[in-house]
Write an enzyme that holds these catalytic residues in place. Sequence first.
Site, PDB file in Angstrom:
ATOM      1  N   HIS A 122       0.878  -1.182   0.000  1.00  0.00           N
ATOM      2  CA  HIS A 122       0.000   0.000   0.000  1.00  0.00           C
ATOM      3  C   HIS A 122       0.915   1.232   0.000  1.00  0.00           C
ATOM      4  O   HIS A 122       1.129   1.855   1.034  1.00  0.00           O
ATOM      5  CB  HIS A 122      -0.902   0.014   1.226  1.00  0.00           C
ATOM      6  CG  HIS A 122      -2.016  -0.989   1.187  1.00  0.00           C
ATOM      7  ND1 HIS A 122      -1.913  -2.252   1.718  1.00  0.00           N
ATOM      8  CD2 HIS A 122      -3.271  -0.914   0.665  1.00  0.00           C
ATOM      9  CE1 HIS A 122      -3.058  -2.907   1.540  1.00  0.00           C
ATOM     10  NE2 HIS A 122      -3.898  -2.114   0.903  1.00  0.00           N
ATOM     11  N   GLU A 185      -6.054  -5.460  -6.277  1.00  0.00           N
ATOM     12  CA  GLU A 185      -7.464  -5.016  -6.337  1.00  0.00           C
ATOM     13  C   GLU A 185      -7.676  -3.912  -7.367  1.00  0.00           C
ATOM     14  O   GLU A 185      -8.490  -3.007  -7.165  1.00  0.00           O
ATOM     15  CB  GLU A 185      -7.934  -4.600  -4.930  1.00  0.00           C
ATOM     16  CG  GLU A 185      -7.865  -5.762  -3.959  1.00  0.00           C
ATOM     17  CD  GLU A 185      -8.118  -5.403  -2.502  1.00  0.00           C
ATOM     18  OE1 GLU A 185      -8.601  -4.296  -2.218  1.00  0.00           O
ATOM     19  OE2 GLU A 185      -7.812  -6.263  -1.635  1.00  0.00           O
ATOM     20  N   GLU A 292      -6.470 -12.667  -0.722  1.00  0.00           N
ATOM     21  CA  GLU A 292      -6.974 -11.917   0.441  1.00  0.00           C
ATOM     22  C   GLU A 292      -8.444 -12.244   0.578  1.00  0.00           C
ATOM     23  O   GLU A 292      -9.184 -12.182  -0.409  1.00  0.00           O
ATOM     24  CB  GLU A 292      -6.871 -10.404   0.209  1.00  0.00           C
ATOM     25  CG  GLU A 292      -5.820  -9.685   0.986  1.00  0.00           C
ATOM     26  CD  GLU A 292      -5.959  -8.163   0.870  1.00  0.00           C
ATOM     27  OE1 GLU A 292      -6.950  -7.602   1.367  1.00  0.00           O
ATOM     28  OE2 GLU A 292      -5.057  -7.556   0.277  1.00  0.00           O
TER      29      GLU A 292
HETATM   30  C1  BMA Z   1      -6.885  -2.226   5.275  1.00  0.00           C
HETATM   31  C2  BMA Z   1      -7.168  -2.006   6.749  1.00  0.00           C
HETATM   32  C3  BMA Z   1      -6.369  -0.802   7.188  1.00  0.00           C
HETATM   33  C4  BMA Z   1      -4.882  -1.015   6.875  1.00  0.00           C
HETATM   34  C5  BMA Z   1      -4.673  -1.389   5.427  1.00  0.00           C
HETATM   35  C6  BMA Z   1      -3.248  -1.744   5.088  1.00  0.00           C
HETATM   36  O1  BMA Z   1      -7.616  -3.285   4.789  1.00  0.00           O
HETATM   37  O2  BMA Z   1      -6.760  -3.141   7.473  1.00  0.00           O
HETATM   38  O3  BMA Z   1      -6.560  -0.598   8.580  1.00  0.00           O
HETATM   39  O4  BMA Z   1      -4.142   0.131   7.172  1.00  0.00           O
HETATM   40  O5  BMA Z   1      -5.501  -2.492   5.088  1.00  0.00           O
HETATM   41  O6  BMA Z   1      -2.786  -2.832   5.840  1.00  0.00           O
END
Ligand code: BMA
Length: 361
Positions: A122, A185, A292
């Site tokens: 991310h 995604e 996921e």
């Molecule tokens: C998302 C949540 C967030 C998190 C992000 C990255 O789905 O779990 O709280 O910061 O993933 O792990």
Amino acid sequence: MLSGATACSGSTSASGTKAETPDTLSQTPASVLIARLKGSVAEGKTLFGHHDDAVYGHTWCGDSGRSDVLETAGAYPAVMSWDLGELESGRQSNLDSVNFGRMRAEVIAQAARGGINTFSWHLRNAVSGADSWDVTDTLAVSRLLHTPGGKAAFEKQLDMLADFFLSLTDAEGGRIGVIFRPWHEHTGSWFWWGANLCSPADYKALWRRTREYLDSRGVDNVVYAYSPDRCRDSVQYLERYPGDDVVDIMGADIYQFGGAEGTERYLTDATRTLRIAAAEAERRGKIAALTETGSESLTVPDWFTGVLQTVLDSVPSAAYVVVWRNASDKPDHFYAPYPGHPAEADFRKFASNPKNVFVKP
Ligand code: BMA
């Protein structure tokens, strides 16, 4: 080759440090891991995974030797999932406050106990600094690929990524084979690389740039996973597929929403999309996985044996499944049970199914 080895065997090393023979000369830690995953599928096994499993849980954070999965199922997940978001900013800890040094130590420990590690990313946009969820800039991807400043900034991020992967070595100094699942995604539009934010050509170019840059840095220990969100059909699944030469695992990220009311939709969408992934993987000699998934807060007490297992039974070639994190600072944000949770007994039953692989501590 390690065909037939499962994550439970505990005796395999993905480091590529064995004595050299004509066979092993062409092996890399990545090719060894691919062979191992294929061997596990051939044995009818699905490896169970959990995000950030060893570094925090529903009621704890930062302890050593703990895991909500271990404390409920009696064994660690065979796959530990991690996120590299903020590595590209040069920070010490990721976006969920996991220290990268600790993450590296846990990756090494997981490999030593015979388990596997997978990474998502991310990341921030290299040009604007916007986080992954900032979808206000529809030129975010384009700038990274087509402007001199964007290319240079993106290359710096990729260098930090390459350094991290190259730093994952076992006690003998061999590189540990891991899975990397970039640009996930992308069939949705909640990340700046999503469907409404870039063209299919730019998405594919983004992926290829990532893979080719890591290859050019000598990163030979990464297995690459493609993971769209739920898809209607194979046309949508493949619309932005970057190519057989840069992908090893064909996955899907699919969550159950709305508690018990969402079960039917989840079963339909997860089964359909995972079947598409498995069929396309089979056609190409690749590996399929449910990269996921989960049902937040686990309000369906038999979700693991009653819902997830139904999906896995309908797609037996899925190599692994990963459920998302048990956040210590968000009481409703958990996807694996913790001690005392009503879904605990069912999860233990799921873990005792010989098809589902966990690893011993
Ligand atoms: C998302 C949540 C967030 C998190 C992000 C990255 O789905 O779990 O709280 O910061 O993933 O792990």
